[in-house]
Design an enzyme around this catalytic site. Structure first.
Site, PDB file in Angstrom:
ATOM      1  N   TYR A 143       3.611  -0.722 -11.952  1.00 16.18           N
ATOM      2  CA  TYR A 143       3.684  -1.052 -10.525  1.00 16.18           C
ATOM      3  C   TYR A 143       4.623  -2.234 -10.344  1.00 16.18           C
ATOM      4  O   TYR A 143       4.729  -3.085 -11.234  1.00 16.18           O
ATOM      5  CB  TYR A 143       2.314  -1.458  -9.987  1.00 16.18           C
TER       6      TYR A 143
ATOM      7  N   ASP B 216      -2.373   3.323  -1.493  1.00 11.69           N
ATOM      8  CA  ASP B 216      -2.912   2.940  -0.183  1.00 11.69           C
ATOM      9  C   ASP B 216      -1.890   3.117   0.936  1.00 11.69           C
ATOM     10  O   ASP B 216      -0.707   3.314   0.689  1.00 11.69           O
ATOM     11  CB  ASP B 216      -3.326   1.464  -0.191  1.00 11.69           C
TER      12      ASP B 216
END
Lengths: 257, 257
Positions: free
Chosen positions: A122, A64
């Site tokens: 992540y 994003d």
């Protein structure tokens, strides 16, 4: 455009990509004059300019706006066999300094960065302490309140394993598989930051940011670790915590086995 | 403006200051509409606005354009006795995020951040490796060539001790004392950076940047560790290495004993 020795012969180059996503609109290419606002768009323009041929850069997944990467993986099919060290240097010289590629290698033609990824790591970085560090204001979420890490770790145990993560996703119902496996969540405290590290076989849209938002609310005492079970049971986004900002998120590593 | 209980009574507040100096013209106040381009100028405007009185913020020393600080120290004389936690919060809320203050405390009226400093720690950060990290492009100098740390450490030994550092300074001859003592220089290698840490009783104008430039030339094999002795002997700036960019430099700590 040159013709290769054998017609249609292409070479598939895999590369790792690091980027500071602060000023970009995320990974995925945008049209309409916004080619320079996304990582994919910039990489494609830059490699196309060097090779003088149109290329498509395939990423392991989208990130994003504002999200960073240490080890995004991408691949690109090219029609010339190049010295990859030289190619890497050319690409990095023409990229803005916020994006750099490394570890270029030739891979089998059928290799696909997205389809072949078997798991991903992540990290979400949270600045702590009385004062927000001036050095990481675009790479950490700052939380001033004390966080109860024991409660967060308890909640992380509930999250690990194979579950339907629909309640932790902003994805519209589009028939995609919402069952994912989280192998491990580590919550590490350093001097002035907390790092939450996630390892899973795949993550739904906004999932890491919603997981982090939920864990933070638990750490702040605004919800219980057991509320995780309710979110799984209801399978509804509204029961989970808020979606934290993209700026603290890093795609750390993509695994191919 | 309120009148204090006793006329002219002032309170002296010491504070530590952290800043990412990337977009500033250094520490020292500039006039002519450039009040918002320096750390001192911004701090003074911000504290003056909160207190509704003119204040002067005294720093332990200047830092150049682009130079950062973890532990700059400053003091300011104010006429109201304030709750310092609250004052710190007010200041930080009104400062840009690149500058933050911490550790506010009342000190004796005669305390002076610059005159009373007995030693300082500086660090110079150098990014290494095949690819320049996108995350520290404004907080590290990047050097791609392999550096010989043994040679640099040998040179560091020559630099330590009490010497006339005129050859390592851009200072004009202005009668200031150019004899300084360096207590220690540490050269540390981490995964993707080298940190050179300097501890000394004081540093001349541009001295840390020239010392670092000289050490880097030694690490790259462009001069010998023994060339340090020549620079001391000649006492002339032209024999030393180049002045490296300010962006890799951090004022780490100021000591008062």
């Amino acid at each position: 455009m040159k013709t290769g020795k054998s017609r249609n012969k292409t070479y598939n180059v895999k590369m790792s990509v690091m980027y500071d996503g602060s000023r970009f609109q995320g990974w995925q290419r945008l049209g309409n004059g916004k080619e320079n606002e996304t990582i994919q768009g910039i990489l494609e323009r830059c490699i196309s300019d060097i090779l003088e041929e149109e290329v498509m850069v395939i990423g392991s997944g989208r990130t994003d706006a504002g999200v960073h990467a240490y080890g995004q993986v991408a691949n690109v099919h090219i029609t010339k066999e190049l010295d990859l060290n030289e190619f890497q240097n050319q690409i990095n010289q023409s990229l803005p300094k916020e994006i750099q590629v490394y570890g270029l290698e030739y891979v089998a033609n059928q290799f696909h960065s997205r389809y072949d990824a078997t798991s991903k790591y992540y990290e979400y970085h949270i600045g702590i302490g009385e004062v927000e560090s001036p050095f990481y204001r675009k790479q950490r979420l700052y939380v001033r309140e004390e966080l109860n890490l024991d409660l967060m770790r308890k909640a992380a145990e509930y999250l690990c394993g194979t579950h339907d993560f629909t309640g932790f996703s902003s994805t519209m119902k589009d028939g995609r598989n919402t069952v994912k496996t989280i192998y491990e969540i580590e919550i590490m405290k350093e001097k002035d930051q907390i790092i939450i590290s996630y390892h899973g076989d795949g993550f739904l849209y906004n999932m890491v940011r919603i997981l982090t938002g939920t864990l933070l609310e638990i750490g702040q005492g605004d919800r219980t670790p057991e509320s995780i079970l309710t979110i799984f049971e209801k399978g509804d986004r509204q029961y989970a915590g808020k979606t934290v900002e993209g700026k603290g998120l890093f795609l750390k590593k993509v695994v191919y086995i």
